[in-house]
Design an enzyme around this catalytic site. Sequence first.
Site, short mmCIF file in Angstrom:
data_model
loop_
_atom_site.label_atom_id
_atom_site.label_comp_id
_atom_site.label_asym_id
_atom_site.label_seq_id
_atom_site.Cartn_x
_atom_site.Cartn_y
_atom_site.Cartn_z
N LYS A 54 28.48 -7.40 -23.96
CA LYS A 54 28.40 -8.83 -23.66
C LYS A 54 29.80 -9.42 -23.58
CE LYS A 54 29.73 -10.39 -27.88
NZ LYS A 54 30.98 -11.20 -28.13
N ASP A 67 25.22 -11.04 -33.96
CA ASP A 67 25.10 -10.98 -32.50
C ASP A 67 23.88 -10.19 -32.02
OD1 ASP A 67 27.41 -12.41 -32.41
OD2 ASP A 67 28.69 -10.75 -31.77
#
Length: 386
Positions: free
Chosen positions: A88, A217
Amino acid sequence: YITIHAFTISKSTMIKTIHCIASLLLLTSTTTAFSSWVPKRKSVSIHQNYRITTRQVTADAHSSVTTASSASDDASVEWDMSLFSPAKINLFLRIIRKREDGFHDLASLFQTIGFGDYLHIRKLGSDAEDDVLTCNMDGVPTDRTNLVMRAVDLVREKTGIKDQFFQMDLVKYVPHQAGLGGGSGNAAAALYGVNELLGNPATLEELVEWSGELGSDITFFLSEGTAYCTGRGEIMTPVPPLPNSAGTKLCIVKPDIGLSTPSVFKALDYDKLSKADPENVLQIFQTEGMSPSEDEKFINDLERPAFKVLPDLEELKNDLISCGFETVMMSGSGTSIFCIGSTSDPEKFSNLIESRDDVNVYSTEFINRDGNGWYTSPDDTSTKIQ
């Protein structure tokens, strides 16, 4: 076709130059034409054509990061599932405040990219007494300190299905201390995959809820690839893919040196944080997508402290800006720097990378998944479930 005329040049320099050119070709949407040239790991059936590294020491296109043996190299192993585990980037990252528990409240727009790892999973027989995890990358733990193992344990704990064990092979390409969420993505893939192989005893909403127990996350990777995250990062608000963002090209420039997240936060100067309202920044992205804007939207409050700890990282960012990319910014707590769009000065970018022996370049694009399946890399056709 590229013709190289005879001249005196070291093998390592030639290989590095070729791969730098290859990275530029990918940035200008020539992935398909170039993919047939890129060496592949013949023992693994999963294509990795989206990834080009500027340094290659053998004929293996992944040798700069894959140095240990991998169970997926064993053709005799029949995997029940092979999952892509994307990395990401943070399109913006605002630090709101330090909390009483020592963590920080943040607000960030996360986006998955088509550069990542792979997790292969198979169910073990009834005589198995424990899980088995292997990994191709030196230094990655394969005991229960690894988030993949912890994710499997968490699914068993929450579902009460405690008599099924798994063999897993983690094929890693995402470097550590990069700000790309590699380990978190691996844990999310393990949550999803093990739950699938157990017959889906948990809903996606339950996996999202449980994921916060493993790390900040991980929750994001259970979204569809674009999400607004708050709290420590574990409070996820899914958002639709940004306007005109599908397939957005970018390259990740990763120095060999890494930074630990605690060291970056320790250098944080709260008086110098951005004053931008994260809700307003989110609205700008949702309205304009990745189009150039007069408004400040690419913000990372962790850049300044990271540059304070590692001044060379700021120098690298400035060098990349001078190459004429649309946007250049550090991802997360670093040390990766992403460059969106194509460079307006390919020769300068090529010379910059050629002059640096301490960086790798990964060319990729934005990806999202639909709600009916898991992520696939730009070169995958399906998720294998036997």
